[in-house]
Design an enzyme around this catalytic site. Structure first.
Site, PDB file in Angstrom:
ATOM      1  N   CYS A  81       0.811  -1.212   0.000  1.00 45.58           N
ATOM      2  CA  CYS A  81       0.000   0.000   0.000  1.00 45.58           C
ATOM      3  C   CYS A  81       0.852   1.273   0.000  1.00 45.58           C
ATOM      4  O   CYS A  81       1.511   1.549  -0.994  1.00 45.58           O
ATOM      5  CB  CYS A  81      -0.978  -0.077   1.164  1.00 45.58           C
ATOM      6  SG  CYS A  81      -2.518   0.716   0.782  1.00 45.58           S
ATOM      7  N   HIS A 175      -3.401  -5.389   2.049  1.00 45.58           N
ATOM      8  CA  HIS A 175      -2.804  -5.516   3.386  1.00 45.58           C
ATOM      9  C   HIS A 175      -2.807  -6.965   3.895  1.00 45.58           C
ATOM     10  O   HIS A 175      -3.720  -7.348   4.643  1.00 45.58           O
ATOM     11  CB  HIS A 175      -3.591  -4.654   4.372  1.00 45.58           C
ATOM     12  CG  HIS A 175      -3.365  -3.193   4.202  1.00 45.58           C
ATOM     13  ND1 HIS A 175      -2.373  -2.508   4.872  1.00 45.58           N
ATOM     14  CD2 HIS A 175      -3.986  -2.293   3.427  1.00 45.58           C
ATOM     15  CE1 HIS A 175      -2.399  -1.233   4.522  1.00 45.58           C
ATOM     16  NE2 HIS A 175      -3.373  -1.076   3.648  1.00 45.58           N
ATOM     17  N   GLU A 177      -1.076  -8.230   6.189  1.00 44.99           N
ATOM     18  CA  GLU A 177      -0.854  -8.271   7.648  1.00 44.99           C
ATOM     19  C   GLU A 177      -2.164  -8.126   8.420  1.00 44.99           C
ATOM     20  O   GLU A 177      -2.189  -8.334   9.627  1.00 44.99           O
ATOM     21  CB  GLU A 177       0.157  -7.179   8.058  1.00 44.99           C
ATOM     22  CG  GLU A 177      -0.369  -5.757   8.095  1.00 44.99           C
ATOM     23  CD  GLU A 177      -0.624  -5.136   6.727  1.00 44.99           C
ATOM     24  OE1 GLU A 177      -0.396  -5.796   5.699  1.00 44.99           O
ATOM     25  OE2 GLU A 177      -1.070  -3.975   6.688  1.00 44.99           O
TER      26      GLU A 177
END
Ligand code: GLN
Length: 201
Positions: A81, A175, A177
């Site tokens: 990102c 994302h 994570e």
């Protein structure tokens, strides 16, 4: 064999989630905020957050030049990102003074998915991960408008690339994570370890 030591650029953004994901894969992971900390890692995660802020903080923390040097020396990266925006060759709709490190051969438009769909999720097949799709979470995500010949597109969504592999680098518009799917962190660790000829964990 020495074990890969991975840093997470910790100027701003979702640092802790990446540290947790990397450690969950068995990696040795540490946050990076100083040139000395950058020197001590073999590979680096550039997390999501706000690319204009991170850009400014790279300069405030005297990290821009050391980071450029490590990248020129082939340090593997995972960028997500805002991190992907920093790593790209060209930033559209950015601030004129924001840093484009010029490593990933892509042109990205900040917030390129528009206001109506600031955040969304989609199950996306990723070429390097096998059959099960990856749950991709997009948050005010950059849109890759062009990928040059050095950037291998490993996933696309709505006609645009959303995941890039380029040598020892992986770059994602979304994302990983924020999910509990470790496959992309694992892939990054394996590719980084192979590039540096060390062990991933
Ligand atoms: N829109 C942000 C930027 O321009 C990126 C958003 C994110 O990292 N989730 O930096």
């Amino acid at each position: 064999m020495t074990i890969l030591r991975v840093g997470v650029l910790a100027l701003q953004g979702d640092v802790r989630e990446h540290l947790t994901a990397l450690r969950g894969c068995g990696a040795e992971a540490a946050s990076v905020r100083t040139p000395a900390e950058l020197e001590s890692v073999d590979a680096l995660v550039l997390p999501g957050g706000e690319s204009t802020t991170m850009s400014r903080l790279l300069q405030v923390f005297d990290l821009e030049m050391p980071l450029r040097e490590r990248l020129a020396g082939g340090m593997p990266t995972l960028s997500t990102c805002a991190g992907l925006i920093l790593m790209s060759r060209e930033v559209l709709d950015g601030r004129p003074d924001q840093i484009a490190l010029g490593v990933l051969d892509i042109s990205v438009r900040r917030n390129g998915y528009g206001r109506q769909v600031e955040s969304f999720e989609a199950d996306i097949p990723v070429a390097l991960l096998g059959v099960a799709p990856f749950r991709a979470i997009f948050i005010r995500a950059p849109r890759i408008e062009h990928a040059g010949p050095d950037a291998e597109v490993v996933a696309s969504f709505g006609g645009n690339p959303v995941a890039i592999a380029q040598g020892p680098h992986l770059g994602l518009c979304f994302h990983p994570e924020m999910t509990d799917d470790p496959r992309l962190h694992q892939l990054f660790l394996e590719r980084a370890a192979a590039a540096l000829e060390v062990s991933a964990a």
